[in-house]
Design an enzyme around this catalytic site. Sequence first.
Site, PDB file in Angstrom:
ATOM      1  N   CYS A 175      -0.515   4.117   2.011  1.00  0.00           N
ATOM      2  CA  CYS A 175      -0.447   3.933   3.388  1.00  0.00           C
ATOM      3  C   CYS A 175       1.172   4.228   3.964  1.00  0.00           C
ATOM      4  O   CYS A 175       1.371   4.741   4.956  1.00  0.00           O
ATOM      5  CB  CYS A 175      -0.742   2.429   3.907  1.00  0.00           C
ATOM      6  SG  CYS A 175      -2.096   1.844   3.239  1.00  0.00           S
ATOM      7  N   ASP A 176       2.097   3.619   3.211  1.00  0.00           N
ATOM      8  CA  ASP A 176       3.158   3.805   3.656  1.00  0.00           C
ATOM      9  C   ASP A 176       4.317   4.432   3.062  1.00  0.00           C
ATOM     10  O   ASP A 176       5.626   4.789   3.307  1.00  0.00           O
ATOM     11  CB  ASP A 176       3.956   2.304   3.522  1.00  0.00           C
ATOM     12  CG  ASP A 176       2.907   1.215   4.573  1.00  0.00           C
ATOM     13  OD1 ASP A 176       2.501   1.580   5.456  1.00  0.00           O
ATOM     14  OD2 ASP A 176       2.880   0.099   3.902  1.00  0.00           O
TER      15      ASP A 176
ATOM     16  N   CYS B 149       1.061  -1.189  -0.085  1.00  0.00           N
ATOM     17  CA  CYS B 149      -0.020   0.046   0.181  1.00  0.00           C
ATOM     18  C   CYS B 149       0.765   1.222  -0.027  1.00  0.00           C
ATOM     19  O   CYS B 149       1.293   1.586   1.176  1.00  0.00           O
ATOM     20  CB  CYS B 149      -0.859  -0.007   1.096  1.00  0.00           C
ATOM     21  SG  CYS B 149      -2.053   1.470   1.334  1.00  0.00           S
TER      22      CYS B 149
END
Length: 314
Positions: free
Chosen positions: A137-138, A134
């Site tokens: 997200c990261d 992701c």
Amino acid sequence: MVLDCAIIGGGPAGLTAGLYATRGGLENVTMFEKGMPGGQITQSSEIENYPGVTGEISGMDLMMPWPEQCQKFGLKHEMVEVKRVSKDGDIFKIHKEDGSTTEAHSVIVCTGSSPRRAGFAGEDELFGKGVSTCATCDGFFYKGKEVAVIGGGDTALEEALYLAKICSKVYLIHRRDAFRSAPNTIERVKKTQNIELVLNTTPEEVYGDNMGVTGIRVKNKEGEIRDIKVPGVFIFVGYDVNNQTLIQEDGSFLCDTNKQGEVVVDISMRTSVKGLFAAGDMRIEAPKQVISAAGDGAVAALQAISYVDEKLNS
Ligand code: FAD
Ligand code: NAP
């Protein structure tokens, strides 16, 4: 109480099914979603092909208003993982992770798909410690740093473009020299100066230390090994169908599925079992788009309304 309709999964398909089922007159409709509603598109940094939505918008922003719109028409939401859907006579049973069950006259399954692992050494061990599926997200963790992206489909290329805006360099590692992605996305990738294409190359091993990933070792088709020193490796190699809720105690599927495990439906999202519908990425020949998943959800809900109406009033 027996629900008029149980919806399993709260992505674009499930939420649209919930909107149409409640607004179309079904009284007791519950959506069972194991996480936050919105589905896999909430992982996407940018969506530019949802009709009527212009400008830069993330998947999260796109999906944010959907649950509230459904709740306005009476959709109930249980945050729970469904383990299995079974059928006893003409009543469906929803078996939940806490061991309890809910009964329903009709069911719309919309459980989508999950990111696949590529299967190279170190991938599982370092997952969450530098290996990710992701970018939204990261990606921020690697601001100004170099990262690697594995894959050659729409997801890999779009997420490589997203990461290229945050990171100093993106190595896009793909096992062939042709991409599966949309032509304009390929063009954008090729024009992005800080994306290096590492083609005809497969990952051998991702390695690291106590702090997490420090690099990835790859091999090209000539057999040459290259060490790419990066703290982040993003894997986008496709998705598995989330059809587990349809697997019965004897291992068989509740309804017909194809070789890939996708649910066989007709043009009205009807499965081979009466009263059971499937919508979105989990069904055969799904275009795997938000708009088509939402469309499927609407079609399935309209069919469920007719089915329940006929069942209870004839
Ligand atoms: P999903 O979105 O996968 O939703 C399924 C839901 O079911 C999930 O919320 C999950 O938590 C839930 N669930 C699963 N199993 C259970 C269970 N047992 N019990 C309870 N709940 C369960 N499409 C586009 O149109 N445009 C794009 O630009 C685009 N970009 C994308 C970028 C990325 C990174 C990804 C991953 C996908 C992208 N897609 C895009 C594809 C799009 O996200 C999907 O086609 C769409 O989300 C499918 O919707 P769905 O409702 O079928 O399934
Ligand atoms: P995908 O299209 O299946 O592509 C997966 C990629 O990973 C392929 O390039 C594949 O290589 C590679 N791969 C598979 N297994 C591998 C392994 N073990 N090791 C190394 N590489 C591996 O998956 P996706 O990109 O996630 O897309 C899924 C679906 O969602 C598609 O239908 C896509 O069109 C859709 N989607 C659409 C959009 C959009 O419309 N904007 C955005 C994202 C996703 P090969 O090419 O050699 O097989």
